[in-house]
Structure formats: structure tokens, C-alpha cells
Design an enzyme around this catalytic site. Structure first.
Site, PDB file in Angstrom:
ATOM      1  N   LYS A 183      45.672  40.573  54.108  1.00 65.23           N
ATOM      2  CA  LYS A 183      46.802  40.968  53.259  1.00 65.23           C
ATOM      3  C   LYS A 183      48.109  40.323  53.703  1.00 65.23           C
ATOM      4  O   LYS A 183      49.023  40.176  52.897  1.00 65.23           O
ATOM      5  CB  LYS A 183      46.954  42.490  53.235  1.00 65.23           C
ATOM      6  CG  LYS A 183      45.869  43.184  52.430  1.00 65.23           C
ATOM      7  CD  LYS A 183      46.250  44.613  52.092  1.00 65.23           C
ATOM      8  CE  LYS A 183      45.227  45.241  51.170  1.00 65.23           C
ATOM      9  NZ  LYS A 183      45.498  46.669  50.927  1.00 65.23           N
ATOM     10  N   LYS A 211      34.576  39.643  41.305  1.00 65.65           N
ATOM     11  CA  LYS A 211      34.465  41.052  40.927  1.00 65.65           C
ATOM     12  C   LYS A 211      35.645  41.446  40.031  1.00 65.65           C
ATOM     13  O   LYS A 211      36.733  40.862  40.128  1.00 65.65           O
ATOM     14  CB  LYS A 211      34.340  41.950  42.150  1.00 65.65           C
ATOM     15  CG  LYS A 211      35.583  42.069  42.985  1.00 65.65           C
ATOM     16  CD  LYS A 211      35.440  43.195  44.017  1.00 65.65           C
ATOM     17  CE  LYS A 211      36.827  43.654  44.435  1.00 65.65           C
ATOM     18  NZ  LYS A 211      37.027  45.050  44.602  1.00 65.65           N
ATOM     19  N   LYS A 221      41.932  44.731  39.725  1.00 62.61           N
ATOM     20  CA  LYS A 221      43.240  44.883  39.069  1.00 62.61           C
ATOM     21  C   LYS A 221      44.074  43.623  39.217  1.00 62.61           C
ATOM     22  O   LYS A 221      44.960  43.372  38.420  1.00 62.61           O
ATOM     23  CB  LYS A 221      43.991  46.101  39.605  1.00 62.61           C
ATOM     24  CG  LYS A 221      44.234  46.070  41.097  1.00 62.61           C
ATOM     25  CD  LYS A 221      45.032  47.278  41.521  1.00 62.61           C
ATOM     26  CE  LYS A 221      45.089  47.387  43.031  1.00 62.61           C
ATOM     27  NZ  LYS A 221      43.896  47.999  43.628  1.00 62.61           N
TER      28      LYS A 221
HETATM   29  P1  ADP Z   1      40.767  46.464  43.104  1.00 57.43           P
HETATM   30  O1  ADP Z   1      39.699  45.515  43.534  1.00 57.43           O
HETATM   31  O2  ADP Z   1      40.982  46.482  41.645  1.00 57.43           O
HETATM   32  O3  ADP Z   1      42.045  46.249  43.897  1.00 57.43           O
HETATM   33  P2  ADP Z   1      40.423  48.712  44.791  1.00 57.43           P
HETATM   34  O4  ADP Z   1      40.277  47.802  45.964  1.00 57.43           O
HETATM   35  O5  ADP Z   1      41.656  49.523  44.652  1.00 57.43           O
HETATM   36  O6  ADP Z   1      40.219  47.889  43.466  1.00 57.43           O
HETATM   37  O7  ADP Z   1      39.143  49.626  44.764  1.00 57.43           O
HETATM   38  C1  ADP Z   1      39.130  51.001  44.604  1.00 57.43           C
HETATM   39  C2  ADP Z   1      37.690  51.446  44.576  1.00 57.43           C
HETATM   40  O8  ADP Z   1      36.987  50.867  43.466  1.00 57.43           O
HETATM   41  C3  ADP Z   1      36.889  51.046  45.811  1.00 57.43           C
HETATM   42  O9  ADP Z   1      36.022  52.122  46.142  1.00 57.43           O
HETATM   43  C4  ADP Z   1      36.086  49.853  45.367  1.00 57.43           C
HETATM   44  O10 ADP Z   1      34.877  49.747  46.077  1.00 57.43           O
HETATM   45  C5  ADP Z   1      35.837  50.133  43.896  1.00 57.43           C
HETATM   46  N1  ADP Z   1      35.789  48.893  43.140  1.00 57.43           N
HETATM   47  C6  ADP Z   1      36.833  48.085  42.871  1.00 57.43           C
HETATM   48  N2  ADP Z   1      36.449  47.028  42.133  1.00 57.43           N
HETATM   49  C7  ADP Z   1      35.107  47.171  41.925  1.00 57.43           C
HETATM   50  C8  ADP Z   1      34.127  46.399  41.223  1.00 57.43           C
HETATM   51  N3  ADP Z   1      34.443  45.299  40.571  1.00 57.43           N
HETATM   52  N4  ADP Z   1      32.849  46.844  41.200  1.00 57.43           N
HETATM   53  C9  ADP Z   1      32.525  47.996  41.846  1.00 57.43           C
HETATM   54  N5  ADP Z   1      33.393  48.756  42.529  1.00 57.43           N
HETATM   55  C10 ADP Z   1      34.682  48.362  42.572  1.00 57.43           C
HETATM   56 NA    NA Z   2      41.110  45.510  46.407  1.00 52.70          NA
END
Ligand code: ADP
Ligand code: NA
Length: 330
Positions: A114, A197, A200
Site C-alpha cells: 500500500k 478480480k 472497487k
Molecule cells: P476490494 O478488492 O474491492 O478492495 P476488499 O479488499 O475491501 O475489496 O474486500 C472486502 C472483502 O470482500 C474481503 O473479504 C474480500 O476477500 C472480499 N472480496 C473482494 N473482492 C472479491 C472478489 N472479487 N471475489 C471474492 N471475494 C472478494
Molecule cells: Na482490496
């Protein structure tokens, strides 16, 4: 008989959750709350480790909580609260900072990732101490298990080390939690870039299915999902990532196996698959969107629920903090 305590947190870092969060976190938490004494926290203290707009942060924190409730996290049964409402989080984090080695904290790969963009010198000290705040979140609730994605394993290992270290220095005070890795099978990919994946921070807005999208927007995104030119509905994540992702999404939302779905689309075009996925996404998301908007429309009721839940959380957290403060000599 009391159920095992579970802790999990989510950042209020976007206006809406997306299908990946729904699959990878929400659906699993909804299941886990039936077999655990579940504590779910919207971690706004963590969010400010990177710059946030105050009004947007306040709004996103409420929206995040509302979406969790709308999607089935039961605020009467589970404890769903906002981190900044319970002051013990910052207080225990301070104590844990004092027993963490600088070198130990420097080895956390998430901080390295990060802070890599602007360089370590531009990162906040808050971003550096993020894992000790996360450890405090977990340890305050005597959590037995912490369900997280694989990317959080190192932080949970640190939490275990800190709990054990505290206990050996100051006497048995903190519960050492187990790591529980969420099912990887639920991974969802970006509709426009099926090699990455769904996130956001994805590059293409059309690749992300937001929980609060209108039906028409969801249908449009699914219909324009990237596939391939061979026209055969088959599950092959390496060779056919777009089509395989659509099959995974449909399987997740309908409960049908991927094999059964592939058989049911034999001889059909991608349009048929996309139609079925669009219907399933709308069926899953529309009631959640409606309920979320209802909750946000009644701020007094949402505040009442969050305050009630913060009160329950605070009772547990204060008891742990008292044990910790006694042990360190306060
Ligand atoms: P992002 O990748 O959008 O920043 P976060 O890191 O905030 O999402 O993830 C929050 C939760 O959602 C975590 O438990 C993460 O494992 C799950 N998660 C995020 N993106 C995915 C995805 N594409 N497929 C499955 N689980 C996900
Ligand atoms: Na993330």
C-alpha cells in the site's frame, strides 16, 4: 451453551459493496452468524489510514452498515457496529503498539504494497500501525476465529503472536484466535477484465456489479461482459476466463453446480448464459438495494440500531480493556 465468538471487519471504503464482496464476504458471514456469536465491525478508524473526505466517509460508513443489514446480517442477533463508536479499539491498539517490534511491523507485506505507490515516506504512521489496530479489533472481543481472505493471513498471524506475547509478559489475559480462511471458490472476476478480480478499484466501471446498481445497469453490464469468440459454454478458467466467470456467478447465485449449468446451456449461445446471469444478479441484488435505501431513508432507525449494537460491543470490549490495563499496571 454459548457459541464460539467470531470477529470480522469491513472498510467503509466505497459507496456500495460489489458482487465480489457479496460472494467473498457477505454470503459467508450470513451463514457463519447462525453458528457463531458473530461480531461485525465497519472499520472507519482503519479507513483514515489513507486520506478520506469527511462527508463521504460518514456517508459510506452508514451505507456499508445498511448494506450488511439489508443483505441479511441480523443486528438483533449478531453485533454489527462502527469501530469509532467504541473507544477501546484505539486504546488497546496503543498498548499493542508498545509490544510490537519495529522490524516485525516493517515486515507486513500489505504496508509494503500500500505504501509502494507514493513511497514509504509519503505513507502515514497510521498505515504502518494498521495491523496492530486490526489485532486490537480481534482481541477485544476474545474472538476464537477470524474469517478473512488469504491476503489477511499475515495480519492474523501477527495478532496471534501479539496475544501470546502479551500473555507471556503480563499473565494470561488475551484469547489467541484461530485463522479461518474464507472459501476461495467464491472468487469473482471483473466482467471487462476477467483476468483480474472484481474490485472497487477496478479500471473499467462496466466491469463491476455494485450491490446498489439499478436493475437496468446490472443487466447492461452483464450483457456486455467480455467473453470469447468460440461460442461454446464451457468451464475453463484459464482458456475461457470470461465465460467461466459468468458460470461461477450463476452457480453462486442459483446454488446449481457449474457442471449442471454447463449441461443446461449445451447448444445455446452466450446470450442465453448472459440472460440467465442478469436475471440471477437482479433477483439477488434488487431486494438488498430496496432494503438498503429504506434503511438510509430512516436515519433515526439506522442510528438506533448502530447505537444499540455499539453498546453491546462496548460491554465486551471494555471488559477486555480493563483486564489489559490491570495487567500492564494502569
Ligand atoms: P476490494 O478488492 O474491492 O478492495 P476488499 O479488499 O475491501 O475489496 O474486500 C472486502 C472483502 O470482500 C474481503 O473479504 C474480500 O476477500 C472480499 N472480496 C473482494 N473482492 C472479491 C472478489 N472479487 N471475489 C471474492 N471475494 C472478494
Ligand atoms: Na482490496
Amino acid at each position: 451453551m454459548s457459541l464460539p465468538r467470531l470477529f470480522s471487519g469491513m472498510q467503509p471504503s466505497a459507496a456500495s459493496l460489489h458482487l465480489g464482496n457479496y460472494a467473498g464476504a457477505l454470503l459467508q458471514w450470513r451463514e457463519l452468524q447462525t453458528t457463531h456469536d458473530a461480531v461485525f465491525c465497519v472499520v472507519d478508524l482503519h479507513a483514515i489510514t489513507v486520506p478520506q473526505d469527511p462527508a463521504a466517509l460518514r456517508e459510506q460508513t452508514r451505507r456499508t452498515a445498511a448494506q450488511y443489514i439489508a443483505a441479511g446480517i441480523d443486528p438483533e442477533h449478531s453485533t454489527l457496529f462502527v469501530q469509532s463508536h467504541v473507544s477501546a479499539h484505539a486504546q488497546l491498539a496503543w498498548v499493542l503498539n508498545t509490544i510490537t517490534g519495529f522490524g516485525e511491523a516493517s515486515r507486513m507485506t500489505q504496508f509494503k504494497d500500500k505504501s509502494s505507490k507514493g513511497g514509504v515516506d509519503a505513507a502515514s504512521v497510521g498505515l504502518f500501525t494498521y495491523p496492530m489496530l486490526q489485532a486490537a479489533d480481534i482481541l477485544l472481543y476474545d474472538a476464537a476465529i477470524v474469517p478473512v481472505g488469504e491476503d489477511q493471513r499475515q495480519h492474523i498471524e501477527l495478532t496471534r503472536d501479539l496475544a501470546a506475547r502479551f500473555n507471556s509478559r503480563f499473565g494470561d489475559t488475551l484469547v489467541v484466535p484461530e485463522v479461518s480462511i474464507l472459501k476461495e471458490t467464491a472468487k469473482i472476476y471483473d466482467l471487462q477484465n476477467p483476468g483480474s478480480k472484481m474490485s472497487k478499484s477496478g479500471e473499467s466501471p462496466a466491469g463491476i456489479l455494485w450491490l446498489l446498481d439499478e436493475d437496468a445497469a446490472l443487466v447492461k453490464k452483464v450483457k456486455s461482459a467480455v467473453t470469447d469468440s468460440d461460442g461454446v459454454v464451457a468451464y475453463d478458467p484459464a482458456g475461457k476466463p470470461g465465460v467461466s466467470n459468468l458460470l461461477s456467478i450463476l452457480s453462486l447465485l442459483t446454488g446449481e453446480t457449474v457442471e449442471a449449468l454447463v449441461a443446461s446451456f449445451a447448444g445455446l449461445q452466450y446470450g442465453a448464459l448472459k440472460g440467465a446471469v442478469a436475471d440471477a444478479v437482479v433477483a439477488a441484488f434488487a431486494p438488498i438495494r430496496t432494503r438498503t435505501l429504506e434503511l438510509l431513508d430512516d436515519p433515526a432507525e439506522l442510528d438506533r440500531l448502530l447505537a444499540l449494537n455499539a453498546g453491546r460491543a462496548e460491554e465486551i470490549a471494555e471488559a477486555t480493556l480493563t483486564r489489559v490495563y490491570d495487567a500492564v499496571g494502569f
